[in-house]
Design an enzyme around this catalytic site. Structure first.
Site, mmCIF file in Angstrom:
data_model
loop_
_atom_site.group_PDB
_atom_site.id
_atom_site.type_symbol
_atom_site.label_atom_id
_atom_site.label_comp_id
_atom_site.label_asym_id
_atom_site.label_seq_id
_atom_site.Cartn_x
_atom_site.Cartn_y
_atom_site.Cartn_z
ATOM 1 C CD GLU A 134 4.540 -59.501 12.481
ATOM 2 O OE1 GLU A 134 5.620 -59.670 11.908
ATOM 3 O OE2 GLU A 134 4.379 -59.632 13.704
ATOM 4 C CG ASP A 192 -2.675 -77.730 31.615
ATOM 5 O OD1 ASP A 192 -2.916 -76.799 32.406
ATOM 6 O OD2 ASP A 192 -3.521 -78.186 30.834
ATOM 7 C CD GLN A 230 6.213 -61.920 20.095
ATOM 8 O OE1 GLN A 230 5.569 -62.755 19.465
ATOM 9 N NE2 GLN A 230 7.442 -61.550 19.752
ATOM 10 C CG LEU A 258 -2.985 -63.460 15.710
ATOM 11 C CD1 LEU A 258 -2.115 -62.477 16.477
ATOM 12 C CD2 LEU A 258 -2.194 -64.731 15.400
ATOM 13 N NE ARG A 261 4.834 -61.088 15.711
ATOM 14 C CZ ARG A 261 4.466 -62.356 15.643
ATOM 15 N NH1 ARG A 261 4.569 -63.125 16.710
ATOM 16 N NH2 ARG A 261 3.997 -62.870 14.521
ATOM 17 C CG HIS A 282 0.423 -60.396 17.497
ATOM 18 N ND1 HIS A 282 -0.187 -59.449 16.715
ATOM 19 C CD2 HIS A 282 1.051 -61.245 16.637
ATOM 20 C CE1 HIS A 282 0.066 -59.693 15.445
ATOM 21 N NE2 HIS A 282 0.812 -60.791 15.369
ATOM 22 C CG PHE A 297 5.591 -62.197 8.934
ATOM 23 C CD1 PHE A 297 5.247 -62.398 10.262
ATOM 24 C CD2 PHE A 297 4.648 -62.471 7.957
ATOM 25 C CE1 PHE A 297 3.995 -62.878 10.609
ATOM 26 C CE2 PHE A 297 3.393 -62.954 8.288
ATOM 27 C CZ PHE A 297 3.062 -63.156 9.625
ATOM 28 C CG HIS A 324 0.846 -63.951 19.937
ATOM 29 N ND1 HIS A 324 -0.229 -64.636 19.415
ATOM 30 C CD2 HIS A 324 1.878 -64.134 19.065
ATOM 31 C CE1 HIS A 324 0.123 -65.204 18.270
ATOM 32 N NE2 HIS A 324 1.388 -64.924 18.051
ATOM 33 N NE ARG A 343 6.640 -66.541 18.515
ATOM 34 C CZ ARG A 343 5.864 -66.235 17.489
ATOM 35 N NH1 ARG A 343 6.344 -66.290 16.251
ATOM 36 N NH2 ARG A 343 4.612 -65.856 17.681
#
Length: 572
Positions: A255, A221, A240, A252, A286, A242, A120, A352, A392
């Site tokens: 990745e 919420d 972020q 999505l 990312r 994506h 990744f 994302h 992230r």
């Protein structure tokens, strides 16, 4: 007249039925009385949308080390990660994966029968020297596999679920959480939950943007309730995007596709990531890949002149795609009438993940001015343990939810043992939280909640999205203020209370407007570029003045922004 309220008393109330919430529930049940309150059916929680994997330095597919995982997370966080929290996460990763495996999570396997791991972006061996297979996965349905397993175990332990319940307001007196007021969406009516401990595991808020991989239910919420209770939110400006959402939908495209060897192509047929990031190509972090795609689109090199590029995985072959990327293939079939075995996938960046949220300790304790709020906890994407910093690292979201959901459950167990009785919710406190909702239900006017929501998402996408500038963000703040005024004239439609989605939409819209205001004002205040926060007028990172966390607090009808230092350690 106070409306009829059904009352419940439980040792632990968990708001949210994703991985973080269920992990906490399993630490508590059956020894303590536990209730899980969820706006959706548990298997529709956003955790099921996580595709690619969950990070852990098992070393099943090559050498790895806990320290390397921690280093990669800190590097990805661009100087805003809490180093000690990151170390805690990395050190608990392997144990967490083994525990999930023993519960029955059907991880994919390598030829030796060990949990398979894939490459990744951002995961490197030997402190940044090259790509590393660290992501444990179950094909490309990893989140769904983990969530289903935890849910089945919760049912086995007879954990009660209150599904299709919308959390309205926290009840907090003198920095002690006493309970929560909720709305029964299916039947209509208020429910008061008195509880010794309460966990918010309500997910993120990326639905404030027009193009998002989040489900419609992710309207911030939990974070909005914290604001209304007079508490703080941290680092809201870091959202972020994506790099690869399905064009036209935002859904999505994991990745994992690039981790398996997929690559990006612009309208001129070029693999632009080879020049944008010569060292890492499509496996760059990312934020780099997202901005590189955005740059191609801004400069007119999108496919067919549109706002999209191609993600090509055809060269991987049908066998690999079907065994490891089958959900991606299914999504392309159903949503884009495309078979990625034979044609490239049209993608664009999609909102994302929220790096910011409710400030917490390692144990999930909600913090206000660095002190715990007694009995109140948060975990998962709605929380901010400062793991992710400004950007992230992929596959750390499922890990964070699993690790800190469990830690919150353990801390709640300790809190329950210290408390001999349930808190007494005073009529005045209950009347206050009921009053705000009753006022909303009696609103008059002809404004449309759907139209206001679409306007909000559009202005956030255009003015506070991937590229930001002072003029655009000031216009965004002003637009949000106008939309909040319009919201006061958005009447609830229909006389029936059961399944009154007009009411639910109005409540969610109020939450989204508050969170969007926090994102825009925090982004406007931060005069630098760092990770997911990129400003055209301040394009460089500024560690001298801006290596600090943003705190956003509601102050009556106004808002206040303060800052706190980043906790770092030279030992990490």
């Amino acid at each position: 007249m106070i409306p009829v309220v059904e009352k419940h008393s439980v040792d632990a109330l968990i708001v949210g039925s994703g991985i973080a919430g269920l992990q906490a529930a399993l630490q508590l049940a059956p020894e303590a009385s536990v209730a899980v309150l969820s706006k959706v059916y548990p298997l529709r929680s956003h955790s099921c949308g996580a595709q690619g994997g969950i990070a852990a330095s098992l070393g099943n597919c090559g050498e790895d080390a806990t320290q390397w995982h921690a280093h990669d997370t800190i590097v990805s966080g661009r100087g805003l990660s809490d180093n000690l929290a990151v170390t805690f996460l990395a050190e608990h990763a392997n144990k967490t994966i083994i525990e999930l495996e023993r519960l029955g999570v059907p991880f994919s396997r390598n030829e030796q029968g060990l949990i398979m791991q894939r490459v990744f972006a951002g995961h490197r061996h030997d402190f940044g020297k090259g790509p590393l297979a660290r992501a444990c996965f179950a094909a490309d349905r990893t989140g769904h596999a983990i969530l289903s397993t935890l849910w089945e175990e919760a049912l086995r332990r007879k954990v009660p679920f209150y599904n299709e319940f919308l959390a309205l307001n926290l009840i907090i007196e003198k920095q002690e959480c006493q309970g929560l007021l909720a709305w029964d969406i299916r039947r209509g009516g208020y429910h008061l939950f008195r509880t010794k401990t309460l966990l918010l595991a309500t997910g993120g808020y990326a639905r404030i943007f027009a193009v998002s991989s989040n489900p419609i239910a992710n309207s911030g919420d939990g974070q909005a309730m914290v604001l209304r209770a007079g508490l703080e939110l941290e680092d809201l400006e870091f959202v972020q995007f994506h790099p690869t959402g399905l064009f036209g939908r935002g859904t999505l495209i994991s990745e994992a596709a690039r981790g398996e060897g997929g690559y990006l192509i612009n309208g001129e047929g070029n693999r632009f990531m080879l020049s944008a990031s010569p060292e890492f190509g499509e496996l760059a972090p990312r934020d780099y890949v997202t901005r590189a795609i955005n740059q191609e689109l801004v400069e007119g090199r999108g496919i067919d002149g549109l706002g999209k590029v191609h993600l090509d995985i055809r060269h991987l072959g049908e066998e690999l795609i079907e065994s490891r990327l089958s959900q991606i293939r299914e999504l392309c079939f159903k949503l884009a009438n495309c078979d990625p075995v034979h044609a490239p996938i049209s993608v664009c960046p999609t909102a994302h993940y929220a790096m910011g949220g409710i400030p917490t300790s390692f144990q999930g304790e909600v913090l206000f001015q660095n002190d715990p709020v007694l009995g109140l906890f948060a975990a998962g994407e709605c929380a901010c343990v400062s793991i992710h910093g400004a950007n992230r690292l992929g596959c750390n979201s499922l890990l964070e939810a699993a690790v800190f959901g469990k830690q919150a459950g353990i801390a709640m167990q300790r809190g329950i043992k210290k408390s001999n009785s349930f808190p007494i919710v005073k009529d005045a406190a209950l009347g206050t939280v009921l009053g705000s909702n009753e006022k909303l239900m009696k609103r008059e006017g002809d404004e449309s909640a759907v139209a206001i929501k679409e306007s909000l998402q559009k202005v956030m996408m255009e003015s506070c999205g991937i590229r930001r500038s002072e003029n655009n963000m000031r216009a965004c703040v002003e637009k949000i203020r106008t939309l909040k005024e319009q919201c006061d004239y958005c009447a609830i439609k229909g006389d029936s209370l059961p399944w009154n989605m007009s009411l639910v939409e109005a409540i969610e819209l109020g939450n989204m407007l508050d969170i969007a205001q926090g994102v825009a004002l925090s982004a406007l205040e931060r005069k630098e570029s760092r990770g997911a926060h990129y400003r055209l007028d301040f394009p460089e990172i500024d560690n001298r003045d801006w290596q600090k966390h943003t705190l956003f607090k509601k102050n009556g009808n106004d808002f206040k922004i303060t800052f706190k230092p980043v906790h770092q350690s030279s030992d990490v």
